[in-house]
Design an enzyme around this catalytic site. Structure first.
Site, PDB file in Angstrom:
ATOM      1  CD  GLU A   1      75.949 -12.993 -34.690  1.00  7.56           C
ATOM      2  OE1 GLU A   1      76.942 -12.538 -34.072  1.00  7.56           O
ATOM      3  OE2 GLU A   1      75.890 -13.042 -35.926  1.00  7.56           O
TER       4      GLU A   1
ATOM      5  CD  GLU B   1      77.384  -8.463 -36.132  1.00  7.47           C
ATOM      6  OE1 GLU B   1      77.171  -8.772 -34.955  1.00  7.47           O
ATOM      7  OE2 GLU B   1      78.523  -8.536 -36.676  1.00  7.47           O
TER       8      GLU B   1
END
Length: 453
Positions: A358, A173
């Protein structure tokens, strides 16, 4: 408003579909200053009063550094096929570069060996937000030298573990650790400066390209990708202005670090180009940033509803709060179709294999009097999102695996231990682990390789 498609697609997942779970070093390891580990930006940030809810820190976290064998046994009991974990950069290079800390490296060697001995494929992420503080003292991700230091670290890890590990994530991320750390200041290192954040985003893109090349140069990797934070994005209306605003938001939030590595250019996201000057792009930079990934990791939890906003001179948009929406205990909207929409868009535009690196939800379910954690809301959440993953596969997307966030309740950054995402309940005062009902449900899903009726 775009209506949500809640239809269930009860199909078998493909043979060889990878079922896994995910964690991150700072969130679970503890041992923050042991065996030669250097200070990270999160070590520094958490020790400043007022930064973290309840003044929590990751000093001990889930004590995974000392309890990793127990945690691997739990994974084996759940039938986990692959474990996505991150490697702590300051545990390997305490100051970010220079001498390698062999004690830190040995921990990851032991972890990888334990996973393989239990039939679990290791899937490391090289950077999940814990920058060495020594590099932050020199400017952190806003300093160009950091990109090369990161590439050197990435190559060193692959050289030492690449005989047993073949699939790697470079970053987790990047959009989040840049925006939350350098623009909003809610995450480490706690900086609030738009120009620094833009410059940092460019240097992270350089680091991604440099690291991919350095890792491939070792001759020991089979697959390299990054786990990108992505949101489903819906326009607030069918009007053209809202649709264009939603597209700008999608490009900036979901593609800023993907379009660069795949195609060597920044996506057209800003209403004008003024902010792009803060990137400080130098000649040859975009050629460095471009190093197409072998797979694309998608981290996705929710969606954003976007309206046009002429007062915003950057993206020209605003986020619209959806009234009466179903939400997790974190306050994130439950919107399963988001994962389908994003998978299909990324597959259409980039034609690369996809892993859901995720997906999960925070619900504060605790053990009852008999010690059972009945977390039916988590089971419902995951089932509905996986229905949409199966739908995407049915419609032609090459989705190869799903990693639940998280294996266990852990340190959730600025929220401390308040939010619980795990399949395994952790009492952080005793470190006792209890598999939740969602964990057993996930075990049965993995064994069947399909969603039960």
């Amino acid at each position: 408003m775009v209506k949500q498609n809640c239809q269930r697609y009860r199909v078998d997942f493909p043979n060889g579909f990878v079922w896994g779970c995910a964690t991150a070093a700072y969130q679970i390891e503890g041992a923050w200053n042991q065996d030669g580990k250097g200070e990270s930006v999160w070590d520094r940030f958490c020790h400043v009063p007022g930064h973290i809810r309840n003044s929590d820190t990751g000093d001990v976290a889930c004590d995974h550094y000392h309890r990793y064998r127990e945690d691997v046994r739990i994974m084996k009991e759940l039938g986990i096929r692959s474990y996505r974990f991150s490697i702590s950069w300051p545990r390997i290079f305490p100051t970010g570069n220079g001498s390698l800390n062999h004690n830190g490296l040995d921990f990851y060697r032991r972890l990888v060996d334990e996973l393989l001995a239990n039939g679990i494929t290791p899937f490391p992420t090289l950077y999940h937000w814990d920058l060495p503080q020594a590099l932050q003292d020199k400017g952190g991700w806003a300093e160009r030298d950091t990109a090369q230091y990161f590439a050197d670290y990435a190559a060193a890890i692959v050289e030492h573990l690449g005989d047993r590990v073949k699939r790697w994530c470079i970053f987790n991320e990047p959009e989040v650790f840049v925006s939350a750390g350098y623009l909003l200041g809610t995450h480490a290192p706690g900086i609030r400066d738009a120009s620094i954040a833009m410059r940092a985003s460019h240097i992270v893109n350089l680091a991604q390209g440099l690291a991919a090349r350095a890792m491939r140069a070792t001759g020991q990797v089979q697959e390299i990708g990054t786990a990108f934070s992505m949101n489903g994005v819906c326009p607030a209306s069918e009007g053209e202005e809202d649709r264009l605003a939603a597209e700008r938001f999608f490009r900036f939030s979901n593609l800023w670090f993907l379009e660069t590595v795949q195609n060597g250019r920044y996506p057209e996201a800003h209403v004008d180009g003024t902010d792009l000057a803060h990137l400080a792009v130098q000649p040859g930079d975009m050629e460095i940033a471009k190093s197409p990934l072998d797979f694309i990791g998608i981290n996705l939890y929710s969606r954003s509803v976007i309206a046009n906003n002429p007062q915003d001179k950057n993206l020209g948009c605003r986020i619209v709060h959806v009234e009466d929406a179903e939400r997790t205990d974190y306050g994130w909207e439950v919107y399963p179709q988001a994962i389908y929409d994003v998978i299909m868009r990324i597959w259409r535009d980039y034609q690369r294999p996809i892993y859901i690196t995720e997906n999960g939800c925070s619900y504060d379910d605790r053990p009852d009097k008999s010690g059972v954690v009945n977390d039916e809301r988590r089971i419902s959440f995951v089932r509905r999102y996986l229905n949409q993953v199966a739908r995407a596969i049915k419609d032609g997307a090459d989705v190869r695996g799903y990693y639940h966030w998280a294996l266990m309740d852990n340190f959730e950054w600025a929220e401390g231990y308040h939010q619980r995402f795990g399949l395994v309940h952790v009492d952080h005062s005793t470190q006792r682990r209890i598999i939740k009902q969602s964990g057993y449900w996930y075990r049965d899903l993995i064994a069947a390789n399909r969603l039960a009726k």
